[in-house]
Design a protein around this motif. Structure first.
Motif, PDB file in Angstrom:
ATOM      1  N   GLU A   7       0.842  -1.176   0.000  1.00 28.18           N
ATOM      2  CA  GLU A   7       0.000   0.000   0.000  1.00 28.18           C
ATOM      3  C   GLU A   7       0.891   1.244   0.000  1.00 28.18           C
ATOM      4  O   GLU A   7       1.901   1.282   0.702  1.00 28.18           O
ATOM      5  N   PRO A   8       0.543   2.281  -0.779  1.00 30.28           N
ATOM      6  CA  PRO A   8       1.314   3.528  -0.717  1.00 30.28           C
ATOM      7  C   PRO A   8       1.274   4.107   0.690  1.00 30.28           C
ATOM      8  O   PRO A   8       0.292   3.928   1.405  1.00 30.28           O
ATOM      9  N   ARG A  30       8.720  -2.437   1.497  1.00 29.47           N
ATOM     10  CA  ARG A  30       7.626  -2.939   2.331  1.00 29.47           C
ATOM     11  C   ARG A  30       6.795  -3.950   1.551  1.00 29.47           C
ATOM     12  O   ARG A  30       6.739  -3.895   0.329  1.00 29.47           O
ATOM     13  N   GLN A  31       6.148  -4.852   2.255  1.00 28.18           N
ATOM     14  CA  GLN A  31       5.320  -5.872   1.613  1.00 28.18           C
ATOM     15  C   GLN A  31       3.863  -5.657   1.989  1.00 28.18           C
ATOM     16  O   GLN A  31       3.555  -5.231   3.108  1.00 28.18           O
ATOM     17  N   ILE A  37       9.352  -4.188   7.976  1.00 26.92           N
ATOM     18  CA  ILE A  37      10.096  -3.976   6.738  1.00 26.92           C
ATOM     19  C   ILE A  37      11.078  -5.138   6.552  1.00 26.92           C
ATOM     20  O   ILE A  37      11.784  -5.501   7.499  1.00 26.92           O
ATOM     21  N   PRO A  38      11.145  -5.725   5.344  1.00 27.07           N
ATOM     22  CA  PRO A  38      12.069  -6.844   5.118  1.00 27.07           C
ATOM     23  C   PRO A  38      13.506  -6.493   5.510  1.00 27.07           C
ATOM     24  O   PRO A  38      14.001  -5.415   5.190  1.00 27.07           O
ATOM     25  N   THR A 120       9.310   5.576   6.290  1.00 27.91           N
ATOM     26  CA  THR A 120       9.089   4.309   6.995  1.00 27.91           C
ATOM     27  C   THR A 120      10.353   3.497   7.248  1.00 27.91           C
ATOM     28  O   THR A 120      10.331   2.282   7.204  1.00 27.91           O
ATOM     29  N   GLU A 121      11.448   4.155   7.539  1.00 26.17           N
ATOM     30  CA  GLU A 121      12.691   3.498   7.962  1.00 26.17           C
ATOM     31  C   GLU A 121      13.211   2.473   6.960  1.00 26.17           C
ATOM     32  O   GLU A 121      13.728   1.426   7.318  1.00 26.17           O
ATOM     33  N   ILE A 122      13.092   2.775   5.670  1.00 24.43           N
ATOM     34  CA  ILE A 122      13.629   1.899   4.640  1.00 24.43           C
ATOM     35  C   ILE A 122      15.003   2.387   4.220  1.00 24.43           C
ATOM     36  O   ILE A 122      15.345   3.547   4.441  1.00 24.43           O
ATOM     37  N   ALA A 123      15.803   1.511   3.599  1.00 24.42           N
ATOM     38  CA  ALA A 123      17.160   1.863   3.199  1.00 24.42           C
ATOM     39  C   ALA A 123      17.303   2.055   1.695  1.00 24.42           C
ATOM     40  O   ALA A 123      18.347   2.501   1.222  1.00 24.42           O
ATOM     41  N   ILE A 124      16.262   1.704   0.924  1.00 25.81           N
ATOM     42  CA  ILE A 124      16.309   1.819  -0.532  1.00 25.81           C
ATOM     43  C   ILE A 124      14.922   2.122  -1.074  1.00 25.81           C
ATOM     44  O   ILE A 124      13.915   1.639  -0.545  1.00 25.81           O
TER      45      ILE A 124
END
Length: 133
Positions: A7-8, A30-31, A37-38, A120-124
């Motif tokens: 979801e966006p 995200r999934q 988060i993976p 959302t604390e993602i790295a890529i």
């Protein structure tokens, strides 16, 4: 058909078609339907202590593929990819190796930049343009 894409995280569409071009909003790892988060490892207080960029790369590439296919395009129709990494020094070698595995046949133009933070604390995150018939 139920969407496989996550979801966006804001008020925006994942795709916008203009002529025969398909523009994708930023896509992260995200999934769909999963809060975690993976590849993210947290301590007992929920703070991020580490992350696996390889897991995030595979997840983000899968998400881009889902979004392209759901919009009527395909992976091999990507023409431009902008990649945002939060730690170029640490993550670029792994990301670059994995990117090469996914883009053996089709090699779109590519720009990779380091940013201070992503949602959302993602790295890529990837921003893509593809052709659509």
């Amino acid at each position: 058909m139920e969407s496989k894409a996550p979801e966006p995280v804001g008020a925006y569409p994942y795709t916008r078609r203009v002529g025969n071009l398909l523009f994708l909003s930023g896509v992260g790892p995200r999934q769909r339907g999963i809060k975690e988060i993976p590849g993210v490892k947290r301590d007992e207080h929920g703070n991020i202590i580490d992350y696996d960029i390889e897991a995030q790369c595979h997840a983000v590439f899968a998400n881009v593929r889902y979004i392209l296919e759901e919009a009527g395009s395909q992976w091999n129709k990507l023409v431009d990819v902008t990649v945002f990494l939060t730690d170029m020094k640490r993550d670029f070698p792994t990301y670059n190796r994995i990117y090469a595995e996914y883009f053996k046949e089709n090699q779109p133009c590519r720009t990779t930049v380091e940013v201070n933070a992503l949602p959302t604390e993602i790295a890529i995150e990837l921003k893509c343009i593809a052709i659509i018939d």
